[in-house]
Write a protein that holds these residues in place. Structure first.
Motif, PDB file in Angstrom:
ATOM      1  N   THR A 273      15.517 -50.679  18.887  1.00  0.00           N
ATOM      2  CA  THR A 273      16.820 -51.294  18.582  1.00  0.00           C
ATOM      3  C   THR A 273      17.182 -50.981  17.140  1.00  0.00           C
ATOM      4  O   THR A 273      16.309 -50.831  16.287  1.00  0.00           O
ATOM      5  N   ARG A 274      18.479 -50.868  16.912  1.00  0.00           N
ATOM      6  CA  ARG A 274      18.929 -50.537  15.558  1.00  0.00           C
ATOM      7  C   ARG A 274      20.121 -51.412  15.202  1.00  0.00           C
ATOM      8  O   ARG A 274      21.024 -51.603  16.021  1.00  0.00           O
ATOM      9  N   GLN A 275      20.115 -51.948  13.984  1.00  0.00           N
ATOM     10  CA  GLN A 275      21.243 -52.761  13.535  1.00  0.00           C
ATOM     11  C   GLN A 275      22.490 -51.886  13.430  1.00  0.00           C
ATOM     12  O   GLN A 275      22.384 -50.729  13.025  1.00  0.00           O
ATOM     13  N   ASP A 276      23.618 -52.470  13.763  1.00  0.00           N
ATOM     14  CA  ASP A 276      24.857 -51.708  13.680  1.00  0.00           C
ATOM     15  C   ASP A 276      25.409 -51.813  12.257  1.00  0.00           C
ATOM     16  O   ASP A 276      26.331 -52.572  11.984  1.00  0.00           O
ATOM     17  N   VAL A 277      24.793 -51.068  11.344  1.00  0.00           N
ATOM     18  CA  VAL A 277      25.266 -51.091   9.951  1.00  0.00           C
ATOM     19  C   VAL A 277      25.534 -49.656   9.510  1.00  0.00           C
ATOM     20  O   VAL A 277      24.926 -48.719  10.030  1.00  0.00           O
ATOM     21  N   PRO A 278      26.451 -49.456   8.543  1.00  0.00           N
ATOM     22  CA  PRO A 278      26.716 -48.099   8.076  1.00  0.00           C
ATOM     23  C   PRO A 278      25.437 -47.467   7.510  1.00  0.00           C
ATOM     24  O   PRO A 278      24.589 -48.182   6.964  1.00  0.00           O
ATOM     25  N   PRO A 279      25.303 -46.137   7.653  1.00  0.00           N
ATOM     26  CA  PRO A 279      24.068 -45.480   7.191  1.00  0.00           C
ATOM     27  C   PRO A 279      23.800 -45.722   5.707  1.00  0.00           C
ATOM     28  O   PRO A 279      22.651 -45.792   5.290  1.00  0.00           O
ATOM     29  N   GLN A 280      24.872 -45.902   4.909  1.00  0.00           N
ATOM     30  CA  GLN A 280      24.667 -46.091   3.453  1.00  0.00           C
ATOM     31  C   GLN A 280      23.852 -47.338   3.146  1.00  0.00           C
ATOM     32  O   GLN A 280      23.199 -47.427   2.119  1.00  0.00           O
ATOM     33  N   ARG A 373      33.472 -50.904   0.751  1.00  0.00           N
ATOM     34  CA  ARG A 373      33.360 -50.159  -0.512  1.00  0.00           C
ATOM     35  C   ARG A 373      32.084 -49.314  -0.601  1.00  0.00           C
ATOM     36  O   ARG A 373      31.755 -48.786  -1.660  1.00  0.00           O
ATOM     37  N   LEU A 374      31.365 -49.177   0.537  1.00  0.00           N
ATOM     38  CA  LEU A 374      30.100 -48.432   0.475  1.00  0.00           C
ATOM     39  C   LEU A 374      30.308 -46.945   0.170  1.00  0.00           C
ATOM     40  O   LEU A 374      29.538 -46.338  -0.577  1.00  0.00           O
ATOM     41  N   SER A 375      31.381 -46.354   0.730  1.00  0.00           N
ATOM     42  CA  SER A 375      31.617 -44.920   0.460  1.00  0.00           C
ATOM     43  C   SER A 375      31.975 -44.720  -1.003  1.00  0.00           C
ATOM     44  O   SER A 375      31.596 -43.723  -1.622  1.00  0.00           O
ATOM     45  N   GLU A 376      32.719 -45.669  -1.552  1.00  0.00           N
ATOM     46  CA  GLU A 376      33.071 -45.595  -2.973  1.00  0.00           C
ATOM     47  C   GLU A 376      31.793 -45.639  -3.825  1.00  0.00           C
ATOM     48  O   GLU A 376      31.612 -44.839  -4.747  1.00  0.00           O
ATOM     49  N   LEU A 377      30.887 -46.562  -3.457  1.00  0.00           N
ATOM     50  CA  LEU A 377      29.639 -46.699  -4.218  1.00  0.00           C
ATOM     51  C   LEU A 377      28.831 -45.402  -4.156  1.00  0.00           C
ATOM     52  O   LEU A 377      28.290 -44.936  -5.168  1.00  0.00           O
ATOM     53  N   HIS A 378      28.777 -44.818  -2.974  1.00  0.00           N
ATOM     54  CA  HIS A 378      28.032 -43.568  -2.815  1.00  0.00           C
ATOM     55  C   HIS A 378      28.623 -42.480  -3.709  1.00  0.00           C
ATOM     56  O   HIS A 378      27.916 -41.736  -4.388  1.00  0.00           O
ATOM     57  N   CYS A 379      29.948 -42.418  -3.720  1.00  0.00           N
ATOM     58  CA  CYS A 379      30.655 -41.421  -4.527  1.00  0.00           C
ATOM     59  C   CYS A 379      30.360 -41.621  -6.024  1.00  0.00           C
ATOM     60  O   CYS A 379      30.074 -40.664  -6.749  1.00  0.00           O
ATOM     61  N   LEU A 380      30.415 -42.859  -6.467  1.00  0.00           N
ATOM     62  CA  LEU A 380      30.194 -43.155  -7.890  1.00  0.00           C
ATOM     63  C   LEU A 380      28.757 -42.858  -8.303  1.00  0.00           C
ATOM     64  O   LEU A 380      28.503 -42.176  -9.304  1.00  0.00           O
ATOM     65  N   THR A 381      27.805 -43.373  -7.520  1.00  0.00           N
ATOM     66  CA  THR A 381      26.401 -43.222  -7.935  1.00  0.00           C
ATOM     67  C   THR A 381      25.958 -41.767  -7.841  1.00  0.00           C
ATOM     68  O   THR A 381      25.269 -41.269  -8.736  1.00  0.00           O
TER      69      THR A 381
END
Ligand SMILES: Cc1cc2nc3c(=O)[nH]c(=O)nc-3n(C[C@H](O)[C@H](O)[C@H](O)COP(=O)(O)OP(=O)(O)OC[C@H]3O[C@@H](n4cnc5c(N)ncnc54)[C@H](O)[C@@H]3O)c2cc1C
Length: 667
Positions: A273-280, A373-381
């Motif tokens: 089973t896998r939680q339905d969360v974004p890969p980030q 905002r996870l994609s934004e965080l990925h972009c910034l970091t």
């Protein structure tokens, strides 16, 4: 020894208070805690030898580093630096360890990769089970992902973890030579555990890469367990106190409960089973490490800039007509080597702090179920980590060369700083690979903006497509406004151009998206670099404007912001002109203004690097000493060479003398 008169005069004639800047950089409480951590390491006789690490042979170096690790383990308890869940303690421990070892050390990944992985990937029960053992050093661990043939391309890893439901175990296996785990820090000889990344296979189906707690050595004898072959990978470019290792697993079994199950679970009967969360989400601990690396790059550059600037204040070369030799710091060309380095160190420092605060904000939103905002965080970091590692490495080398011949000596301290820092360009995401990801994200964000979607705060400027309207008047505040708008417009233009090129390739070359992106990789990287560079300018300016500095210090810092922004535009001027972000007349005004700003920064150069507040122990440099007595230190360093132990070296009797005798005999 009295302080060198030139450096004393620099401090006396500066018109800013370095202490004020130190408090702005680290916060008043932070500055004291940092100083305390440094002093604790400095005063401790047990850590004396790390100053000579770069001169030791590998065995001695490793032995000494391990001895120090055992003392460190006691000190961490004593000083209360052991709570991995508290960010302030995490930072204090980082300061302490950096002052103890002056670079990487055998248990570095235990603290920087192993423990964060348990915290980031484990369930609360697993954290409760594993963390105390890791914190008290019963488990000494590493983060074990990279293989001989794959690092950046994580999905390509070949190590397998096949579930055997009859015994409720995973069977870890290295299927071939290319799958040998290679590089993990501390794996070679130090660690008895690893968080190991492997392809999860259940009844023939591959579920992708997952993290496993994997015991490697017996906890009493430290012998590798049956099925485990492990070793050190030998000498590297630097950081040789750390035993980066290799690992081969042969049908090696671990309990089912050693899959770190925060995001994915395997039940005893093999149900996945896998939680339905974004890969980030699963990569948040890596994202956190990237934020730390931005500050680490800033610190390395701050040290190199401190050494080179102090040395340039005491070094005098070339007599003028009156027979007076000038301080090399007075030469405009020397200033153009040092001041960009100093300003970049400040800019990266403020960027690291701003990134940390963005990370905390976004993490808080994630905690409230908001993933937007996870994609934004990925972009910034990703962008900032890659850019800060690259640009700091560039400037560190410039600092080294600015010290002339003595910069080439280990005595300068800069070779060690460079060796340590350049690792940041590769680990936690190789720079180009990260830029490519950021470039692609920018294209996606631009498309969203064009279709009327609201963009996250750091990317919102992509919706503004009008050219800069701010007038260039060369007054600090308005110059900064002008420069920021120039940076923004340049990125919009770059993003728009590459988006257009990709679309054209898709329509005219009948290629798929992946191939179209590959055709425009260079432009994607350029766009991502421009974005990261812009972020550093913006975060530097915002950080200074928002600080509580006194007026004189604030003005000095604003001049640095101005210099930094202009310098970056001038150095990349072709790109800015091509994108019509500014015109030739404005560029020429900025060039002249940059030269003028050199004169503004010159009187405070030494104070600006003093403000980084690195004690002599951390600089470990004959050239960067606070008291400026560089020649005395260089002479002592030279005398200390192991070749000088005998007045006549034994090789003379073994080789030179017999050779000379043989030649004489033939005459
Ligand atoms: C000092 C040090 C310590 C390390 N510590 C650890 C550790 O503790 N644990 C661990 O698991 N690993 C560790 N590593 C490994 C490190 O994480 C990897 O080396 C890193 O991720 C880069 O991957 P790579 O070596 O496969 O480089 P590659 O990906 O092979 O890169 C080589 C070149 O190929 C280019 N390239 C790769 N992919 C692409 C692409 N898609 N498009 C365009 N260009 C591409 C890169 O830009 C680069 O120029 C360490 C490495 C070093 C040097």
């Amino acid at each position: 020894m009295p302080t060198n008169t030139d450096i004393a005069a620099e401090r006396a004639n500066s018109n800013i208070n370095a202490r004020d800047l130190t408090f702005t950089l680290y916060g008043e409480d932070g500055a004291y805690r940092r100083k305390l951590a440094f002093e604790r390491a400095d005063k401790d006789q047990a850590f004396e030898k790390s100053k000579k690490f770069s001169l030791m042979d590998r065995d001695k170096l490793y032995d000494e580093a391990i001895r120090m690790e055992t003392v460190v383990a006691q000190r961490l308890q004593e000083y209360g630096y052991n709570n991995s869940k508290d960010i302030q303690t995490f930072l204090d421990r980082g300061y302490f360890l950096s002052a103890v070892f002056l670079g990487v050390h055998p248990f570095a990944i235990h603290f920087g990769g192993f423990i964060p992985s348990i915290l980031g990937q484990g369930t609360p029960e697993q954290i409760q089970e594993f963390l105390p053992k890791a914190e008290c050093m019963e488990y000494i661990g590493t983060y074990c992902q990279t293989e001989l043939s794959h690092g950046s391309f994580v999905r390509g890893l070949e190590t397998t973890a096949t579930y055997d439901k009859s015994t409720e175990e995973f069977i870890l296996h290295t299927p071939n030579l290319s799958a040998i785990k290679f590089w993990p820090g501390g794996l070679g000889r130090s660690c008895n555990y690893a968080v190991l990344m492997a392809q999860l296979v259940i009844t023939g189906k591959n579920y992708g890469i997952h993290p496993f707690m994997c015991q490697l050595r017996d906890l009493n004898t430290h012998q590798p367990l049956p099925g485990v072959e492990v070793g050190d990978i030998n000498y590297k470019f630097g950081g040789n106190a750390l035993d980066n290792g290799y690992l081969i697993l042969t049908h090696y079994r671990i309990p089912r409960t050693h899959l770190l199950m925060k995001y994915a679970q395997v039940s005893p009967d093999g149900t996945y089973t896998r939680q339905d969360v974004p890969p980030q989400i699963a990569y948040l601990s890596m994202t956190f490490l990237r934020t730390i690396l931005v500050t680490a790059s800033a610190s390395s550059l701050a040290k190199a800039a401190t050494i080179a600037t102090r040395y340039s204040a005491v070094r005098r070369q070339t007599a003028n007509r009156d027979g007076i030799e000038r301080q090399i710091l007075d030469y405009q060309t020397q200033q153009m080597k040092l001041f960009p380095a100093i300003c970049t160190a400040y800019a990266l420092h403020f960027s690291g702090a701003a990134l940390q605060s963005a990370y905390n904000d976004i993490l808080a939103s994630v905690g409230n179920g908001d993933m937007s905002r996870l994609s934004e965080l990925h972009c910034l970091t990703s962008g900032l980590k890659a850019y800060s590692a690259d640009i700091s490495s560039h400037h560190i080398e410039v600092c080294r060369r600015s010290c002339g011949g003595h910069g080439y000596s280990h005595a300068s301290g800069i070779p060690d700083i460079y060796q340590q820092n350049v690792i940041n360009c590769t680990v936690e995401g190789e720079s180009t690979v990260l830029y490519l990801q950021v470039g692609r994200s920018l294209v996606k964000f631009l498309k969203k903006a064009d279709s009327g979607e609201k963009l996250p705060p750091a990317l919102a400027f992509l919706s503004e497509s009008s050219p800069p309207t701010a007038k260039l008047t060369l007054r600090t505040e308005s110059t900064l406004d002008f420069c920021v708008s120039v940076f923004k417009y340049n990125i919009v233009q770059l993003s728009r151009a590459v988006t257009h090129q990709i679309a054209q390739s898709l329509s005219t070359n009948s290629v798929n998206l992946e191939a179209a992106l590959a055709l425009h990789s260079l432009e994607l990287v350029k766009t991502a670099q421009a974005f990261a560079q812009y972020l550093t300018v913006l975060m530097f300016v915002d950080g200074v404007k928002g600080s509580k500095l006194n007026p004189k210090e604030k003005l000095c810092m604003l001049h640095m912001c101005e210099f930094y922004a202009i310098h970056n535009i001038v150095e990349e001027s072709g790109q800015f002109l091509k994108n019509e972000a500014l015109n030739a007349e404005q560029l020429s005004q900025l060039c002249q203004h940059r030269t003028f700003l050199l004169t503004k920064l010159r009187p405070n150069a030494v104070a600006l690097v003093d403000a980084f507040d690195y004690p002599d122990r951390l600089l470990n440099s004959c050239l960067g000493r606070y008291d400026g007595n560089v020649y005395e230190a260089l002479y002592e360093y030279a005398k200390d060479s192991t070749l000088n132990q005998h007045q006549v070296h034994p090789s003379y009797h073994k080789y030179i003398k017999p050779m000379q005798q043989a030649i004489r005999a033939k005459l």
